[in-house]
Design a protein around this motif. Structure first.
Motif, PDB file in Angstrom:
ATOM      1  N   UNK A 100     -46.991  97.737  -5.865  1.00 14.18           N
ATOM      2  CA  UNK A 100     -46.230  99.128  -5.445  1.00 14.18           C
ATOM      3  C   UNK A 100     -46.024 100.430  -7.121  1.00 14.18           C
ATOM      4  N   UNK A 101     -45.399  98.929  -8.552  1.00 12.84           N
ATOM      5  CA  UNK A 101     -45.583  99.661  -9.569  1.00 12.84           C
ATOM      6  C   UNK A 101     -46.481 100.083 -10.490  1.00 12.84           C
ATOM      7  N   UNK A 102     -47.905  98.884  -9.663  1.00 12.75           N
ATOM      8  CA  UNK A 102     -48.576  99.303 -11.117  1.00 12.75           C
ATOM      9  C   UNK A 102     -49.633 101.268 -10.102  1.00 12.75           C
ATOM     10  N   UNK A 103     -49.248 101.068  -8.936  1.00 12.84           N
ATOM     11  CA  UNK A 103     -50.169 102.359  -7.664  1.00 12.84           C
ATOM     12  C   UNK A 103     -48.847 103.593  -8.364  1.00 12.84           C
ATOM     13  N   UNK A 104     -47.767 102.920  -8.667  1.00 12.24           N
ATOM     14  CA  UNK A 104     -46.288 104.609  -8.820  1.00 12.24           C
ATOM     15  C   UNK A 104     -46.726 105.531  -9.969  1.00 12.24           C
ATOM     16  N   UNK A 105     -46.190 105.466 -10.436  1.00  9.75           N
ATOM     17  CA  UNK A 105     -45.701 107.275 -11.041  1.00  9.75           C
ATOM     18  C   UNK A 105     -46.576 106.570 -12.271  1.00  9.75           C
ATOM     19  N   UNK A 106     -46.285 104.933 -12.743  1.00 10.14           N
ATOM     20  CA  UNK A 106     -46.930 105.124 -14.114  1.00 10.14           C
ATOM     21  C   UNK A 106     -48.829 105.075 -14.296  1.00 10.14           C
ATOM     22  N   UNK A 107     -48.511 105.231 -13.188  1.00 12.06           N
ATOM     23  CA  UNK A 107     -50.970 105.556 -12.831  1.00 12.06           C
ATOM     24  C   UNK A 107     -51.701 106.689 -13.517  1.00 12.06           C
ATOM     25  N   UNK A 108     -53.042 105.734 -13.787  1.00 12.05           N
ATOM     26  CA  UNK A 108     -53.141 106.350 -15.120  1.00 12.05           C
ATOM     27  C   UNK A 108     -54.178 107.794 -13.759  1.00 12.05           C
ATOM     28  N   UNK A 109     -54.252 108.067 -13.650  1.00 17.93           N
ATOM     29  CA  UNK A 109     -54.681 109.504 -12.589  1.00 17.93           C
ATOM     30  C   UNK A 109     -56.395 109.241 -12.671  1.00 17.93           C
ATOM     31  N   UNK A 110     -56.843 108.548 -13.788  1.00 14.89           N
ATOM     32  CA  UNK A 110     -58.229 108.116 -13.496  1.00 14.89           C
ATOM     33  C   UNK A 110     -59.021 107.534 -13.245  1.00 14.89           C
ATOM     34  N   UNK A 111     -57.435 106.454 -12.392  1.00 10.59           N
ATOM     35  CA  UNK A 111     -58.084 104.561 -12.514  1.00 10.59           C
ATOM     36  C   UNK A 111     -59.094 104.530 -10.676  1.00 10.59           C
ATOM     37  N   UNK A 112     -59.764 103.620 -10.741  1.00  2.20           N
ATOM     38  CA  UNK A 112     -60.164 103.477  -9.215  1.00  2.20           C
ATOM     39  C   UNK A 112     -59.368 103.018  -8.291  1.00  2.20           C
ATOM     40  N   UNK A 113     -59.120 103.768  -7.304  1.00  2.00           N
ATOM     41  CA  UNK A 113     -57.878 102.538  -6.205  1.00  2.00           C
ATOM     42  C   UNK A 113     -58.633 102.306  -4.777  1.00  2.00           C
ATOM     43  N   UNK A 114     -58.305 101.722  -4.395  1.00  2.00           N
ATOM     44  CA  UNK A 114     -59.095 100.906  -3.108  1.00  2.00           C
ATOM     45  C   UNK A 114     -57.861 100.291  -2.819  1.00  2.00           C
ATOM     46  N   UNK A 115     -57.195 101.160  -2.007  1.00  2.00           N
ATOM     47  CA  UNK A 115     -55.561 100.461  -1.447  1.00  2.00           C
ATOM     48  C   UNK A 115     -55.882 101.027  -0.032  1.00  2.00           C
ATOM     49  N   UNK A 116     -55.567 100.168   0.527  1.00  2.00           N
ATOM     50  CA  UNK A 116     -54.979 100.277   2.373  1.00  2.00           C
ATOM     51  C   UNK A 116     -53.679 100.003   2.359  1.00  2.00           C
ATOM     52  N   UNK A 117     -52.711 100.280   2.773  1.00  2.00           N
ATOM     53  CA  UNK A 117     -50.741 100.374   2.768  1.00  2.00           C
ATOM     54  C   UNK A 117     -50.861  99.196   4.359  1.00  2.00           C
ATOM     55  N   UNK A 118     -51.700  98.818   4.599  1.00  2.00           N
ATOM     56  CA  UNK A 118     -51.497  97.379   5.293  1.00  2.00           C
ATOM     57  C   UNK A 118     -51.917  96.067   4.714  1.00  2.00           C
ATOM     58  N   UNK A 119     -51.882  95.829   3.067  1.00  2.00           N
ATOM     59  CA  UNK A 119     -51.935  95.453   2.497  1.00  2.00           C
ATOM     60  C   UNK A 119     -51.263  95.178   1.695  1.00  2.00           C
ATOM     61  N   UNK A 120     -50.611  94.723   1.069  1.00  2.00           N
ATOM     62  CA  UNK A 120     -49.379  93.695   0.306  1.00  2.00           C
ATOM     63  C   UNK A 120     -49.505  93.598  -0.722  1.00  2.00           C
ATOM     64  N   UNK A 121     -51.298  92.765  -1.338  1.00  2.00           N
ATOM     65  CA  UNK A 121     -51.548  91.903  -2.569  1.00  2.00           C
ATOM     66  C   UNK A 121     -52.765  93.164  -3.488  1.00  2.00           C
ATOM     67  N   UNK A 122     -53.161  92.732  -4.276  1.00  2.00           N
ATOM     68  CA  UNK A 122     -53.819  92.925  -4.687  1.00  2.00           C
ATOM     69  C   UNK A 122     -54.359  92.285  -6.413  1.00  2.00           C
ATOM     70  N   UNK A 123     -54.829  93.510  -6.345  1.00  2.00           N
ATOM     71  CA  UNK A 123     -55.538  93.245  -8.411  1.00  2.00           C
ATOM     72  C   UNK A 123     -55.904  94.441  -9.293  1.00  2.00           C
ATOM     73  N   UNK A 124     -55.178  94.011 -10.554  1.00  2.00           N
ATOM     74  CA  UNK A 124     -55.915  94.519 -11.363  1.00  2.00           C
ATOM     75  C   UNK A 124     -56.844  94.356 -12.240  1.00  2.00           C
ATOM     76  N   UNK A 125     -58.012  95.511 -11.903  1.00  2.00           N
ATOM     77  CA  UNK A 125     -58.904  94.754 -13.317  1.00  2.00           C
ATOM     78  C   UNK A 125     -59.088  96.287 -14.527  1.00  2.00           C
ATOM     79  N   UNK A 126     -59.014  95.649 -15.654  1.00  2.00           N
ATOM     80  CA  UNK A 126     -58.928  96.314 -16.553  1.00  2.00           C
ATOM     81  C   UNK A 126     -61.497  96.536 -16.535  1.00  2.00           C
ATOM     82  N   UNK A 127     -61.698  98.585 -16.962  1.00  2.00           N
ATOM     83  CA  UNK A 127     -62.813  98.294 -16.887  1.00  2.00           C
ATOM     84  C   UNK A 127     -62.887  98.612 -18.388  1.00  2.00           C
TER      85      UNK A 127
END
Length: 157
Positions: A100-127
Motif C-alpha cells: 500500500x505504501x509502495x503504490x501510494x502518494x510517494x510512488x514515482x510516476x515512471x514506475x512499471x506497475x502490474x497491480x491486481x487489487x485482489x492480491x495483497x502482496x508483491x515485490x518492488x524490484x529496482x531497475x
C-alpha cells in the motif's frame, strides 16, 4: 483458483497467473439478478438465461485476460512487459502495508506497475538499466518469495 509457481529447470523458473480469487467470482454472481431485473420487463422468458450467459462471459473474460508473471530464459516477464534479469537490482518483498505504501502518494510516476487489487502482496524490484525510464517494477504476486528466488536463480545462470 491461484496457481502455484512452477519450479523447474532454467527454461521455466517461475510462472504465475494472476487470476481473481473465488471471492471475486462470488461477488460477480450479483450480475445475474441485475441483468435479469433489467431484461424482465422486455422479455421475461430470456431474462434468466441471458443473465447466466452474461455471468459466464464476464467470468471467462476475467480468467482469460489475467496477466502472467514468468521468469524464464534470463527474462522477467510481467504481462506484456519484459526485462532481462541482469538489468534488475535489489528485490524487496512487500506485505499488505508495504505494498500500500509502495503504490501510494510517494510512488514515482515512471514506475512499471502490474497491480491486481485482489492480491495483497508483491515485490518492488529496482531497475538498474540506465536507458530504461522506469526506475522500479512493482508487481503483485501471491508468491513474492518464490518470485524473488527465481529472479536470483536466473541471474546466476
Amino acid at each position: 483458483m491461484s496457481a502455484a509457481p512452477t519450479q523447474s529447470t532454467s527454461s521455466a523458473g517461475y510462472r504465475e497467473r494472476l487470476v481473481p480469487g473465488p471471492g471475486i467470482f462470488i461477488a460477480l454472481l450479483l450480475l445475474i439478478p441485475a441483468v435479469a431485473l433489467v431484461l424482465t420487463p422486455v422479455n421475461a422468458q430470456i431474462a434468466i438465461p441471458t443473465a447466466v450467459i452474461a455471468y459466464a462471459v464476464v467470468a471467462a473474460a476475467m480468467l482469460l485476460l489475467s496477466p502472467t508473471i514468468a521468469v524464464a530464459d534470463g527474462f522477467l516477464t510481467a504481462d506484456r512487459a519484459r526485462i532481462p534479469v541482469d538489468q534488475l537490482g535489489e528485490i524487496e518483498l512487500l506485505g499488505t502495508d508495504a505494498l500500500r505504501a509502495a503504490i501510494g502518494p510517494g510512488l514515482d510516476a515512471r514506475s512499471f506497475l502490474l497491480i491486481r487489487g485482489w492480491i495483497k502482496r508483491g515485490v518492488r524490484i529496482q531497475n538498474i538499466d540506465p536507458a530504461d525510464p522506469a526506475p522500479v517494477w512493482i508487481i503483485t504476486t501471491r508468491h513474492p518469495r518464490a518470485l524473488a528466488d527465481a529472479i536470483e536463480a536466473a541471474r546466476t545462470e
